[in-house]
Design a protein around this motif. Sequence first.
Motif, short mmCIF file in Angstrom:
data_model
loop_
_atom_site.label_atom_id
_atom_site.label_comp_id
_atom_site.label_asym_id
_atom_site.label_seq_id
_atom_site.Cartn_x
_atom_site.Cartn_y
_atom_site.Cartn_z
N GLY A 35 9.31 6.68 -5.96
CA GLY A 35 8.88 5.34 -6.33
C GLY A 35 7.41 5.12 -6.07
O GLY A 35 6.77 5.87 -5.31
N TRP A 36 6.88 4.11 -6.73
CA TRP A 36 5.53 3.61 -6.46
C TRP A 36 5.65 2.15 -6.06
O TRP A 36 6.36 1.37 -6.71
N PHE A 37 4.95 1.80 -5.01
CA PHE A 37 4.83 0.43 -4.54
C PHE A 37 3.34 0.10 -4.45
O PHE A 37 2.50 0.99 -4.46
N GLY A 42 -3.40 -9.25 1.88
CA GLY A 42 -2.76 -10.49 2.29
C GLY A 42 -1.38 -10.73 1.70
O GLY A 42 -0.80 -11.80 1.89
N LYS A 43 -0.85 -9.74 0.99
CA LYS A 43 0.46 -9.91 0.34
C LYS A 43 1.44 -8.85 0.82
O LYS A 43 1.06 -7.85 1.43
N GLU A 89 -5.27 -8.42 -11.36
CA GLU A 89 -4.14 -8.64 -10.44
C GLU A 89 -3.39 -7.35 -10.10
O GLU A 89 -2.49 -7.37 -9.26
N ASP A 90 -3.76 -6.25 -10.73
CA ASP A 90 -3.20 -4.95 -10.36
C ASP A 90 -3.93 -4.34 -9.17
O ASP A 90 -3.51 -3.29 -8.65
N THR A 91 -5.00 -4.97 -8.74
CA THR A 91 -5.76 -4.48 -7.59
C THR A 91 -4.89 -4.46 -6.34
O THR A 91 -4.28 -5.47 -5.98
N ALA A 92 -4.80 -3.29 -5.71
CA ALA A 92 -3.93 -3.12 -4.54
C ALA A 92 -4.07 -1.70 -4.02
O ALA A 92 -4.66 -0.84 -4.68
N VAL A 93 -3.50 -1.48 -2.87
CA VAL A 93 -3.28 -0.11 -2.40
C VAL A 93 -1.92 0.32 -2.95
O VAL A 93 -0.93 -0.38 -2.79
N TYR A 94 -1.92 1.47 -3.61
CA TYR A 94 -0.71 1.98 -4.23
C TYR A 94 -0.12 3.10 -3.36
O TYR A 94 -0.83 4.03 -2.96
N GLN A 117 0.13 7.72 2.37
CA GLN A 117 -0.86 6.88 3.04
C GLN A 117 -1.47 5.83 2.11
O GLN A 117 -2.12 4.89 2.59
N GLY A 118 -1.31 6.02 0.82
CA GLY A 118 -1.80 5.03 -0.13
C GLY A 118 -3.14 5.40 -0.74
O GLY A 118 -3.92 6.15 -0.14
N THR A 119 -3.39 4.87 -1.92
CA THR A 119 -4.67 5.04 -2.60
C THR A 119 -5.08 3.70 -3.19
O THR A 119 -4.26 2.99 -3.77
N GLN A 120 -6.36 3.37 -3.04
CA GLN A 120 -6.85 2.06 -3.47
C GLN A 120 -7.13 2.05 -4.97
O GLN A 120 -7.81 2.94 -5.49
N VAL A 121 -6.64 1.02 -5.62
CA VAL A 121 -6.95 0.76 -7.02
C VAL A 121 -7.61 -0.61 -7.10
O VAL A 121 -7.04 -1.59 -6.63
#
Length: 125
Positions: A35-37, A42-43, A89-94, A117-121
């Motif tokens: 999966g991808w989250f 702040g969310k 609004e897709d900006t997030a750590v994925y 660990q995540g990657t920033q988009v």
Amino acid sequence: QVQLVESGGGLVQAGGSLRLSCAASGGTFGSYAMGWFRQASGKEREFVAAIRWNTIITRYADSVKGRFTISRDNSKNMVYLQMNSLKPEDTAVYYCAAGWDRAVLPITRDGYPYWGQGTQVTVSS
């Protein structure tokens, strides 16, 4: 135990595309649902997409349907997230996640015991 490493994040303008990759090691990759989250500042972390071991059955959050595509290559222990028509609004750590394959793909965090660990988009307007 599965180890997951994401890559492919970056800065892109609205309307652009990015392809995230997740490399898995350890365990038996083909036995896991992937999966991808994502988590915006702040969310809460939210579900984006998931795929069963057979590479055919997928599930998407309503917010990304028709724009994002999840895929996997079991021969390479890789899972991908192709993201098109990106919005600010897709900006997030994925985050990439692995969980036990089951008939109904889980969309909550507790369905996935292994995380990268995540990657920033970042999508600029």
